[in-house]
Design a protein around this motif. Structure first.
Motif, PDB file in Angstrom:
ATOM      1  N   GLU A  99       0.834  -1.208   0.000  1.00  0.00           N
ATOM      2  CA  GLU A  99       0.000   0.000   0.000  1.00  0.00           C
ATOM      3  C   GLU A  99       0.864   1.252   0.000  1.00  0.00           C
ATOM      4  O   GLU A  99       0.616   2.205  -0.751  1.00  0.00           O
ATOM      5  N   ARG A 100       1.901   1.263   0.813  1.00  0.00           N
ATOM      6  CA  ARG A 100       2.764   2.435   0.915  1.00  0.00           C
ATOM      7  C   ARG A 100       3.682   2.570  -0.296  1.00  0.00           C
ATOM      8  O   ARG A 100       3.993   3.688  -0.711  1.00  0.00           O
ATOM      9  N   ASP A 122       2.881   1.581  -3.366  1.00  0.00           N
ATOM     10  CA  ASP A 122       2.012   2.066  -4.440  1.00  0.00           C
ATOM     11  C   ASP A 122       1.686   3.545  -4.290  1.00  0.00           C
ATOM     12  O   ASP A 122       1.499   4.258  -5.286  1.00  0.00           O
TER      13      ASP A 122
END
Length: 213
Positions: free
Chosen positions: A178-179, A181
């Motif tokens: 998530e981070r 991306d």
């Protein structure tokens, strides 16, 4: 348990207190009062010859370091009984909010040699190392089976391939991906040659290892 504490460690501590600690006293006090805020996590091998703080000339509070045999990152698996490496990754990313994670391997790695020996039918003795190295048994088998490569070439190749595998496993952690991306976290690979002191960094696009300028 009653044996004396190693004398060379006490001598080293005294030298540390008389020199580096005095020079960095304010930094240590600030770290004690305000906590640590490293921007970079390094996942390295526990080999005594390749200490990240020494190689990158970093002082206290600058690196969050996790060391294990052969600098391996397991795939995301919250149901596993024990995951020291995974918990360190979680702490670094979620709580410390590091901006970089570096997976750093090194030349002449004993763990990698053990993985190649296992693939050749000579597993290392012990209760834990062999099980830990099962994470790379498939790729170790493929490298060991390549008869066109010398043992030294196989060793170096697997050391670097395992770095790429660990980086791939990092992306199986949802909070890491998530981070990444979102552009808030970047992943890097590095390989250190103990005999020459050379540092090779991994190109994120090609996966090749190059000498930085």
């Amino acid at each position: 348990m009653a044996e004396s504490f190693p004398a060379f460690l006490l001598d080293g501590y005294r030298s540390f207190m008389a020199g580096p600690y005095v020079e960095e006293r304010d930094r240590y006090r600030n770290l004690a009062e305000n906590g640590q805020h490293p921007t970079t996590m390094v996942i390295a091998c526990c080999d005594s010859r390749s200490a990240p703080e020494t190689i990158f000339d970093c002082g206290p509070g600058q690196l969050f370091v996790m060391r294990n045999v052969a600098n391996l990152v397991p795939p995301f698996g919250p149901d596993a009984a024990y995951h020291g490496t995974s918990s360190a990754i979680e702490f670094a990313v979620i709580h410390l909010e590091v901006e970089h994670i570096v997976v750093m391997g090194h030349g002449r790695c004993g763990g990698i040699a053990g993985a190649l020996a296992t693939a050749a039918g000579h597993a290392p003795e012990g209760d834990f190392i062999g099980n830990w190295l099962t994470m790379i048994k498939d790729v170790a088998g493929k490298v060991e089976a390549n008869s066109l490569m010398t043992q030294t070439e196989q060793q170096t190749a697997l050391e670097r391939i395992v770095i790429r595998q660990s980086l791939g496993n990092l992306l199986t952690f949802p909070f890491v991906k998530e981070r990444v991306d979102a552009g808030r976290l970047s992943l890097h690979g590095a390989w250190f040659d103990i005999s020459t002191g050379e540092l090779w960094t991994m190109n994120g696009d090609s996966g090749d290892f190059i000498r930085p300028d």
